[in-house]
Write a protein that holds these residues in place. Structure first.
Motif, PDB file in Angstrom:
ATOM      1  N   SER A   9      11.622  24.363  46.784  1.00 36.92           N
ATOM      2  CA  SER A   9      13.318  24.446  46.420  1.00 36.92           C
ATOM      3  C   SER A   9      14.132  23.136  46.267  1.00 36.92           C
ATOM      4  O   SER A   9      14.501  22.834  47.344  1.00 36.92           O
ATOM      5  CB  SER A   9      12.800  25.880  47.288  1.00 36.92           C
ATOM      6  N   GLY A  10      14.454  23.727  45.493  1.00 37.03           N
ATOM      7  CA  GLY A  10      16.138  22.507  45.448  1.00 37.03           C
ATOM      8  C   GLY A  10      17.506  23.135  46.158  1.00 37.03           C
ATOM      9  O   GLY A  10      18.340  24.275  45.512  1.00 37.03           O
ATOM     10  N   SER A  11      17.902  22.109  46.658  1.00 35.86           N
ATOM     11  CA  SER A  11      18.967  22.537  46.855  1.00 35.86           C
ATOM     12  C   SER A  11      19.407  23.391  48.562  1.00 35.86           C
ATOM     13  O   SER A  11      20.476  23.363  49.543  1.00 35.86           O
ATOM     14  CB  SER A  11      19.941  23.243  46.059  1.00 35.86           C
ATOM     15  N   PHE A  12      18.500  24.205  48.760  1.00 33.83           N
ATOM     16  CA  PHE A  12      18.856  24.983  49.497  1.00 33.83           C
ATOM     17  C   PHE A  12      17.121  25.637  49.420  1.00 33.83           C
ATOM     18  O   PHE A  12      16.011  26.246  48.051  1.00 33.83           O
ATOM     19  CB  PHE A  12      19.727  25.793  49.770  1.00 33.83           C
ATOM     20  N   SER A  17       9.848  28.885  48.693  1.00 31.45           N
ATOM     21  CA  SER A  17       9.223  28.251  49.098  1.00 31.45           C
ATOM     22  C   SER A  17      10.795  27.335  50.344  1.00 31.45           C
ATOM     23  O   SER A  17      11.804  27.577  49.820  1.00 31.45           O
ATOM     24  CB  SER A  17       9.881  27.061  48.368  1.00 31.45           C
ATOM     25  N   PRO A  18      10.133  26.344  51.259  1.00 30.72           N
ATOM     26  CA  PRO A  18      11.509  25.751  51.357  1.00 30.72           C
ATOM     27  C   PRO A  18      11.767  24.305  50.615  1.00 30.72           C
ATOM     28  O   PRO A  18      11.477  24.831  49.740  1.00 30.72           O
ATOM     29  CB  PRO A  18      10.644  25.030  53.051  1.00 30.72           C
ATOM     30  N   ALA A  19      13.272  23.815  51.365  1.00 27.48           N
ATOM     31  CA  ALA A  19      13.593  22.586  50.887  1.00 27.48           C
ATOM     32  C   ALA A  19      12.513  21.998  50.802  1.00 27.48           C
ATOM     33  O   ALA A  19      11.366  21.830  51.300  1.00 27.48           O
ATOM     34  CB  ALA A  19      14.972  22.935  51.293  1.00 27.48           C
ATOM     35  N   SER A  20      13.529  20.694  50.573  1.00 28.01           N
ATOM     36  CA  SER A  20      12.666  19.300  49.716  1.00 28.01           C
ATOM     37  C   SER A  20      11.502  18.512  51.878  1.00 28.01           C
ATOM     38  O   SER A  20      11.576  18.606  52.385  1.00 28.01           O
ATOM     39  CB  SER A  20      12.485  18.174  49.583  1.00 28.01           C
ATOM     40  N   CYS A  21      10.274  19.240  50.883  1.00 30.99           N
ATOM     41  CA  CYS A  21       8.948  18.434  52.380  1.00 30.99           C
ATOM     42  C   CYS A  21       7.296  18.013  51.489  1.00 30.99           C
ATOM     43  O   CYS A  21       6.966  19.777  50.606  1.00 30.99           O
ATOM     44  CB  CYS A  21       8.837  19.192  53.176  1.00 30.99           C
ATOM     45  N   TYR A  22       7.114  17.218  51.385  1.00 34.78           N
ATOM     46  CA  TYR A  22       5.750  16.740  50.671  1.00 34.78           C
ATOM     47  C   TYR A  22       4.624  16.539  51.373  1.00 34.78           C
ATOM     48  O   TYR A  22       5.084  15.215  52.321  1.00 34.78           O
ATOM     49  CB  TYR A  22       5.900  16.152  49.249  1.00 34.78           C
ATOM     50  N   LEU A  23       3.442  16.797  52.125  1.00 34.12           N
ATOM     51  CA  LEU A  23       2.524  16.268  53.276  1.00 34.12           C
ATOM     52  C   LEU A  23       1.507  14.987  52.063  1.00 34.12           C
ATOM     53  O   LEU A  23       1.180  15.973  51.499  1.00 34.12           O
ATOM     54  CB  LEU A  23       2.027  17.146  54.303  1.00 34.12           C
ATOM     55  N   LEU A  69      19.949  11.389  52.781  1.00 34.35           N
ATOM     56  CA  LEU A  69      20.604  12.754  53.875  1.00 34.35           C
ATOM     57  C   LEU A  69      21.504  13.766  53.655  1.00 34.35           C
ATOM     58  O   LEU A  69      22.204  14.220  54.004  1.00 34.35           O
ATOM     59  CB  LEU A  69      21.583  11.346  54.567  1.00 34.35           C
ATOM     60  N   HIS A  70      20.569  14.328  52.399  1.00 36.12           N
ATOM     61  CA  HIS A  70      21.202  16.065  52.582  1.00 36.12           C
ATOM     62  C   HIS A  70      20.264  16.376  53.170  1.00 36.12           C
ATOM     63  O   HIS A  70      19.704  16.699  53.361  1.00 36.12           O
ATOM     64  CB  HIS A  70      21.457  15.850  50.563  1.00 36.12           C
ATOM     65  N   PRO A  71      21.565  17.496  53.787  1.00 35.58           N
ATOM     66  CA  PRO A  71      20.108  18.453  54.344  1.00 35.58           C
ATOM     67  C   PRO A  71      19.121  19.701  53.709  1.00 35.58           C
ATOM     68  O   PRO A  71      18.823  19.335  54.551  1.00 35.58           O
ATOM     69  CB  PRO A  71      20.947  19.408  54.858  1.00 35.58           C
ATOM     70  N   ASP A  72      18.633  19.067  52.608  1.00 32.82           N
ATOM     71  CA  ASP A  72      17.398  20.066  51.888  1.00 32.82           C
ATOM     72  C   ASP A  72      16.411  18.507  51.926  1.00 32.82           C
ATOM     73  O   ASP A  72      15.312  19.234  51.314  1.00 32.82           O
ATOM     74  CB  ASP A  72      17.934  20.805  50.711  1.00 32.82           C
ATOM     75  N   ALA A 230       3.364   7.246  33.768  1.00 29.19           N
ATOM     76  CA  ALA A 230       3.271   7.611  34.518  1.00 29.19           C
ATOM     77  C   ALA A 230       1.764   8.696  34.422  1.00 29.19           C
ATOM     78  O   ALA A 230       2.235   9.136  32.550  1.00 29.19           O
ATOM     79  CB  ALA A 230       4.176   8.621  35.758  1.00 29.19           C
ATOM     80  N   ARG A 231       0.746   8.383  35.340  1.00 28.55           N
ATOM     81  CA  ARG A 231      -0.328   9.299  34.514  1.00 28.55           C
ATOM     82  C   ARG A 231      -0.560  11.056  34.326  1.00 28.55           C
ATOM     83  O   ARG A 231      -0.765  11.301  33.498  1.00 28.55           O
ATOM     84  CB  ARG A 231      -1.795   9.364  35.292  1.00 28.55           C
ATOM     85  N   LYS A 232       0.192  11.590  35.895  1.00 31.93           N
ATOM     86  CA  LYS A 232       0.760  12.868  36.329  1.00 31.93           C
ATOM     87  C   LYS A 232       2.063  13.029  36.129  1.00 31.93           C
ATOM     88  O   LYS A 232       2.733  12.085  36.480  1.00 31.93           O
ATOM     89  CB  LYS A 232      -0.679  13.243  36.435  1.00 31.93           C
ATOM     90  N   LEU A 233       2.972  13.888  35.512  1.00 32.67           N
ATOM     91  CA  LEU A 233       3.943  14.436  36.021  1.00 32.67           C
ATOM     92  C   LEU A 233       4.365  16.029  36.833  1.00 32.67           C
ATOM     93  O   LEU A 233       3.657  17.171  36.372  1.00 32.67           O
ATOM     94  CB  LEU A 233       4.910  14.901  35.037  1.00 32.67           C
ATOM     95  N   LEU A 234       4.198  15.997  37.947  1.00 37.12           N
ATOM     96  CA  LEU A 234       4.778  17.089  38.747  1.00 37.12           C
ATOM     97  C   LEU A 234       6.932  17.597  39.204  1.00 37.12           C
ATOM     98  O   LEU A 234       6.700  16.646  39.585  1.00 37.12           O
ATOM     99  CB  LEU A 234       4.463  17.140  40.397  1.00 37.12           C
ATOM    100  N   LEU A 235       7.159  18.844  38.407  1.00 36.35           N
ATOM    101  CA  LEU A 235       8.318  19.103  38.403  1.00 36.35           C
ATOM    102  C   LEU A 235       8.529  19.344  40.150  1.00 36.35           C
ATOM    103  O   LEU A 235       7.723  20.459  40.294  1.00 36.35           O
ATOM    104  CB  LEU A 235       8.715  19.594  37.350  1.00 36.35           C
ATOM    105  N   THR A 236       9.688  18.742  40.797  1.00 37.77           N
ATOM    106  CA  THR A 236       9.853  19.599  41.426  1.00 37.77           C
ATOM    107  C   THR A 236      11.498  20.043  41.681  1.00 37.77           C
ATOM    108  O   THR A 236      12.108  19.863  40.816  1.00 37.77           O
ATOM    109  CB  THR A 236       9.152  18.737  42.782  1.00 37.77           C
ATOM    110  N   HIS A 237      11.912  20.157  42.770  1.00 32.92           N
ATOM    111  CA  HIS A 237      12.898  20.423  44.035  1.00 32.92           C
ATOM    112  C   HIS A 237      13.806  21.797  42.413  1.00 32.92           C
ATOM    113  O   HIS A 237      15.246  21.342  41.808  1.00 32.92           O
ATOM    114  CB  HIS A 237      13.562  19.120  43.556  1.00 32.92           C
ATOM    115  N   LEU A 238      13.167  22.543  42.205  1.00 32.52           N
ATOM    116  CA  LEU A 238      14.078  23.535  41.333  1.00 32.52           C
ATOM    117  C   LEU A 238      14.340  24.107  41.719  1.00 32.52           C
ATOM    118  O   LEU A 238      14.519  25.526  42.514  1.00 32.52           O
ATOM    119  CB  LEU A 238      12.751  24.598  40.276  1.00 32.52           C
TER     120      LEU A 238
END
Length: 270
Positions: A9-12, A17-23, A69-72, A230-238
């Protein structure tokens, strides 16, 4: 190498979904002549620490990579500090490497109301990014690229591993992560020939055209992916007010390869 979306999730945080985090997970040396899974996090935004525990134990975190270093993108590092410092059963995993901008240790200590000295340095091994300099962590090679976002330091992060291919020969796998960025050369270089480009698309064409130097639209994300090869595109931070299908349609105007929108809880193999 495997990518699991913890928060997209973008910005908050959003309702799903939580905000940005990828394992990111890959096999690497265990220190005893064998191998084990290594697990790193790209960002640790607000709301992500709880969902992360559906996938791994917190003691299994081998490193945290902060794009900026933005909170999200960083604030749940405060919660991880509590887990390390105050677990009644103790913490046996040692200090967690945290890569990020030079001000990371001070910023996180102040966010928790702590004196920066020692701040959280007893729990985290803070390591400052230098644009273009590759760091090694287990099986991962990590390279930050300076990008265009309104904060002192913002980076896209290129993650590489070398793994056995189907014929037994070594194969390099590349995951590129945009962090937060508008169009720029650093973003293209980070994603050059990447197997998967995890790219933000927080804005919509026509709605946010007056804002420069903050975020990408779906179309501009597609342009960056196409320019990088890039071979594949995954859009995020929406953000919650974005239409994911509209973002994907915008990206399709500029990018012809495989394309999807990130969903919390899904995994992608590279």
């Amino acid at each position: 190498m495997k990518l699991t979306v913890i928060g997209a999730s973008g910005s908050f945080p959003g309702p799903g979904s939580p905000a940005s985090c990828y394992l990111v997970t890959a096999d690497g040396p265990d220190g005893n002549g064998g191998t084990r899974p290594w697990r790193i996090l790209l960002d640790l935004g607000n709301g992500s620490l709880g969902v992360l525990q559906r996938h791994i134990e917190l003691e299994q975190i081998d490193g945290v990579l902060l794009s900026h270093l933005h909170p999200d993108h960083c604030m749940d590092l405060c919660g991880l500090h509590v887990a390390v410092r105050w677990n009644p059963e103790g913490w046996d995993a040692g200090r967690i490497p945290v890569y990020g901008p030079a001000a990371t240790a001070t910023r996180i200590a102040e966010a928790y109301g702590m004196d920066p000295e020692p701040g959280m340095q007893e729990d985290f091994d803070f390591r400052a990014w230098e644009a273009g300099r590759t760091e090694g962590l287990g099986p991962f090679r990590l390279t930050p690229f300076a990008v265009r976002h309104p904060i002192d330091e913002a980076y896209a992060i290129r993650v590489e591993t070398t793994e056995p291919g189907r014929d037994g020969e070594p194969v390099t796998r590349v995951l590129a992560y945009s962090g937060d960025s508008d169009t720029c050369d650093g973003l293209v270089e980070a994603a050059r020939d990447a197997d998967l480009f995890l790219c933000e698309a927080a804005y919509h064409e026509g709605r946010d055209d007056h804002i420069d130097g903050v975020h990408l639209t779906g179309r501009r994300a597609g342009q960056m992916a196409a320019e990088a090869g890039a071979r594949k595109l995954l859009l995020t931070h929406l953000p919650v007010w974005n239409d994911p299908q509209r973002c994907a349609q915008e990206a399709r105007e500029a990018y012809v390869g495989p394309l999807a929108v990130a969903v919390s809880g899904l995994s992608y193999g590279l």
